[in-house]
Write a protein that holds these residues in place. Structure first.
Motif, PDB file in Angstrom:
ATOM      1  N   TYR A   1       0.827  -1.206   0.000  1.00 14.73           N
ATOM      2  CA  TYR A   1       0.000   0.000   0.000  1.00 14.73           C
ATOM      3  C   TYR A   1       0.865   1.262   0.000  1.00 14.73           C
ATOM      4  N   VAL A   2       1.951   1.236   0.743  1.00 19.05           N
ATOM      5  CA  VAL A   2       2.862   2.396   0.740  1.00 19.05           C
ATOM      6  C   VAL A   2       3.411   2.619  -0.664  1.00 19.05           C
ATOM      7  N   ASN A   3       3.807   1.541  -1.336  1.00 14.63           N
ATOM      8  CA  ASN A   3       4.317   1.677  -2.710  1.00 14.63           C
ATOM      9  C   ASN A   3       3.241   2.207  -3.658  1.00 14.63           C
ATOM     10  N   LEU A   4       2.015   1.721  -3.502  1.00  7.52           N
ATOM     11  CA  LEU A   4       0.907   2.226  -4.322  1.00  7.52           C
ATOM     12  C   LEU A   4       0.688   3.715  -4.063  1.00  7.52           C
ATOM     13  N   ALA A   5       0.798   4.104  -2.795  1.00  6.47           N
ATOM     14  CA  ALA A   5       0.585   5.506  -2.441  1.00  6.47           C
ATOM     15  C   ALA A   5       1.661   6.398  -3.048  1.00  6.47           C
ATOM     16  N   TYR A   6       2.915   5.952  -3.016  1.00  6.85           N
ATOM     17  CA  TYR A   6       3.994   6.751  -3.604  1.00  6.85           C
ATOM     18  C   TYR A   6       3.781   6.930  -5.113  1.00  6.85           C
TER      19      TYR A   6
ATOM     20  N   GLU B   1       0.834   7.008  -6.408  1.00  2.00           N
ATOM     21  CA  GLU B   1      -0.504   7.596  -6.512  1.00  2.00           C
ATOM     22  C   GLU B   1      -1.480   6.670  -7.242  1.00  2.00           C
ATOM     23  N   LYS B   2      -1.391   5.371  -6.926  1.00  2.00           N
ATOM     24  CA  LYS B   2      -2.300   4.374  -7.501  1.00  2.00           C
ATOM     25  C   LYS B   2      -3.157   3.708  -6.421  1.00  2.00           C
TER      26      LYS B   2
ATOM     27  N   GLU C   1      -2.849  13.795   1.086  1.00  2.00           N
ATOM     28  CA  GLU C   1      -2.113  13.894  -0.173  1.00  2.00           C
ATOM     29  C   GLU C   1      -0.786  13.151  -0.167  1.00  2.00           C
ATOM     30  N   LYS C   2      -0.255  12.880   1.011  1.00  2.00           N
ATOM     31  CA  LYS C   2       1.042  12.206   1.121  1.00  2.00           C
ATOM     32  C   LYS C   2       0.867  10.922   1.937  1.00  2.00           C
ATOM     33  N   ARG C   3      -0.037  10.084   1.456  1.00  2.00           N
ATOM     34  CA  ARG C   3      -0.435   8.906   2.210  1.00  2.00           C
ATOM     35  C   ARG C   3       0.741   7.981   2.517  1.00  2.00           C
ATOM     36  N   GLY C   4       1.631   7.781   1.548  1.00  2.00           N
ATOM     37  CA  GLY C   4       2.787   6.918   1.774  1.00  2.00           C
ATOM     38  C   GLY C   4       3.682   7.444   2.875  1.00  2.00           C
ATOM     39  N   ASP C   5       3.965   8.750   2.838  1.00  2.00           N
ATOM     40  CA  ASP C   5       4.810   9.356   3.867  1.00  2.00           C
ATOM     41  C   ASP C   5       4.134   9.305   5.240  1.00  2.00           C
TER      42      ASP C   5
END
Length: 596
Positions: A79-84, A86-87, A284-288
């Motif tokens: 999920y973190v990778n998807l967030a980075y 923006e997918k 907006e910065k879900r991964g971070d």
């Protein structure tokens, strides 16, 4: 649920479904009988953070079609990778959702869970998918070791907080069934109890307190503080002459677990960066944001009371500072230097935020104070007089800050924390599966009763309760008590039989509304202390004369789940009866039954 020799299985497998972390463990009967501590768990790879863990984060990821994708560290990483990239917006990512069953004790089968992006899925789908994954993972591990084990030879144990409602327990049982675990092979276990069972089997040299004191001597009362990520479960037990355990004070607690420390840290970030900046950063910065949560989860374990004039360093994503500058049109570093609540107490250096130790310790203050004060109230109760030992278990008990708070508040008591306190629930659940009879008595958390119609008495009943059915005058909403709050009940013991009969002759079944109350003797189900729990359906036999279908009902308490026995008074024949605590339709007033 009844347990007999016939129900013995070759293996017991336990699933500890936690708020923040989950895992499974198992043992074979022959190993348990020779060494109760010979329990096997799984070592989970910790993703990008090198290492292994005996538990994995309670995070689950579903793809855009709603199909299960991954669980634990794997789901978190994906999920973190998807967030980075923006997918992530149309994927479903759930974390720390177990508390929904505590916050909404009447959650129904069709209720929805909201994920990190506000997307929803049925709660039952989410819970059952995780149980199915953990079940499958364990079975794959058995196959890879060529155990030659059939699934029918496994007794499964699923842990739940002792303070959960009857509805939440039924929800988990049904989720387990949908997750591939037959109900006949499943035990629901209460987390503080099984942790206590584990500690009872741990040699003194593996306990943090390695003195010769033995807290499991016959007659000893001890308080169990099960501090998890979401809930705090507290109960008091006494050791009996046959080494079994009885509960002497009803299970209680609240949502004061380790996640409250995380919430305090996030509140602090909101004060430093302002709420609007933090909100936009999270959106907006879900991964971070998730990386920040993961960093704090690790860092908070290093915060200790001994930190004095030192600084505590937290890694803060550069993007959080960027969002601040974009909204505030000024540098966060300049703002902190110029003024602010924490002026002189924190500094930003690159992607690091260094704060005074007092601030870091403060993240624990509120929840530690609530926990210790609640324990103080319990220890003043007459039922627990003579309790001199506190047993600390659960993952949050490993926090030096919580241990210090408990030791400071209860300086005159013996505080014991077992080796691997965070695994005590999981391993104790395996041991409980082999010997559930070790818990002999529990204390009722509520007064339980059934809503009835009684013959109306002008001298006793209020006129507002008077109703007429088929020309007969009844008192509505009467509370027919089966067991009283604080009552000590032996496991499997049935309460005194209460007799009910249908209002109409054409009824094929009776739907009895079950209520709970925090009062010892509620009169009516409409009393402010009463809460509708669910319904009990009792089948009515056709072969018995219509006007002689009185049914005797016994509620069976003392177990981890409420059960029932029902019989036809005329014939003595046992008839089918079942609870439904997940009914969202409300009390079945149209089928209220007359107490005989």
């Amino acid at each position: 649920m009844a347990y007999s020799k016939e129900a013995e299985k070759i293996m017991v497998a336990a699933i500890d479904f936690g708020t923040t972390y989950s895992g499974y463990a198992f043992a074979f009967r022959h190993d348990y009988e020779s060494d109760p501590l010979k329990i096997t768990g799984n070592q989970w790879l910790t993703g990008s953070q090198a290492g292994v863990s005996l538990k994995t984060p309670s995070c689950v990821l579903f793809n855009p079609r709603g199909h299960f994708h991954s669980f634990g560290y794997e789901a978190e990483e994906e999920y973190v990778n998807l967030a980075y990239e923006e997918k992530h917006s149309d994927w479903y990512f759930f974390r720390r959702f177990k508390m929904k069953l505590y916050n909404n004790p009447q959650m129904g089968r069709e209720d929805l869970l909201e994920d990190e992006e506000g997307n929803t899925m049925p709660a039952m789908t989410v819970f059952s998918a995780i149980i199915n994954y953990l079940r499958g993972h364990l079975l794959d591990a058995c196959k890879s070791r060529d155990f030659g084990l059939s699934e029918s030879e496994i007794k499964w144990v699923l842990t739940v907080p002792a303070i959960w409602s009857d509805g939440a327990k039924q929800f988990m049982r049904e989720a387990a069934e949908q997750g591939g675990i037959p109900s006949s092979q499943l035990l629901i276990a209460l987390e503080p109890e099984v942790a206590s069972i584990y500690c009872k089997n741990v040699p003194m040299n593996k306990r943090e307190d390695s003195s010769t004191f033995e807290c499991f001597d016959v007659g000893t009362k001890y308080l169990i503080l099960d501090a998890g990520g979401g809930t705090i479960d507290i109960t008091v037990q006494e050791v009996q002459g046959d080494c079994s355990l009885t509960e002497v004070y009803k299970a209680n607690g609240g949502d004061w677990g380790g996640t409250k420390v995380d919430e305090a840290f996030e509140d602090f970030l909101g004060e430093v960066f302002t709420p609007d900046v933090l909100y936009r950063f999270k959106r907006e910065k879900r991964g971070d944001y998730l990386e920040l949560c993961r960093e704090f989860e690790i860092k908070k374990r290093t915060i200790t009371p001994e930190l004095d004039h030192q600084k505590v360093t937290f890694k803060i994503p550069i993007s959080l500072n960027d969002v601040y500058q974009d909204i505030k049109r000024t540098s966060l570093r300049d703002s902190i230097t110029a003024a602010g609540k924490y002026k002189g107490q924190l500094a930003l250096i690159g992607d690091k935020m260094r704060v005074d130790a007092e601030i870091a310790r403060g993240f624990f203050t509120t929840t530690c104070d609530v926990i210790t004060e609640h324990m103080s109230v319990i220890l003043r109760e007459p039922e627990v007089e003579g309790t001199s030992t506190i047993l600390m278990v659960g993952g949050f008990s490993e926090s030096a800050m919580l241990r210090h708070a408990v030791q400071k508040k209860f300086a005159g008591m013996r505080i014991i924390m077992p080796y691997e306190a965070g695994l005590s629930v999981l391993k104790g659940a395996v041991q409980y599966g082999f010997n559930p009879q070790i818990i002999t008595t529990r204390v009722c958390k509520f007064t339980y009763g059934i809503e009835t119609l009684n013959d109306f008495d002008d001298q006793v009943h209020p006129q507002s309760k008077k109703i007429f059915i088929s020309g007969e005058c009844y008192c509505n909403d009467c509370f027919s008590k089966h067991v009283e709050i604080g009552q000590s009940v032996k496991v499997g013991e049935a309460t005194e039989e209460r007799t009910y009969f249908p209002i109409t002759e054409d009824q094929r079944s009776m739907r009895l509304a079950v209520y709970v109350s925090e009062d010892a003797n509620p009169q009516y189900t409409t009393d402010s202390s009463c809460t509708y729990l669910g319904e009990l359906t009792v089948d009515l036999p056709d072969e018995v004369e219509k006007n002689k279908r009185n049914v005797g009902v016994k509620l069976i308490f003392g177990g981890t789940e409420l059960s029932v026995e029902a019989r036809v008074i005329k014939t003595g024949e046992v008839t089918k009866a079942a609870f439904n605590f997940l009914n969202r339709g409300g009390s079945p007033h149209c089928e209220q039954q007359h107490k005989h």
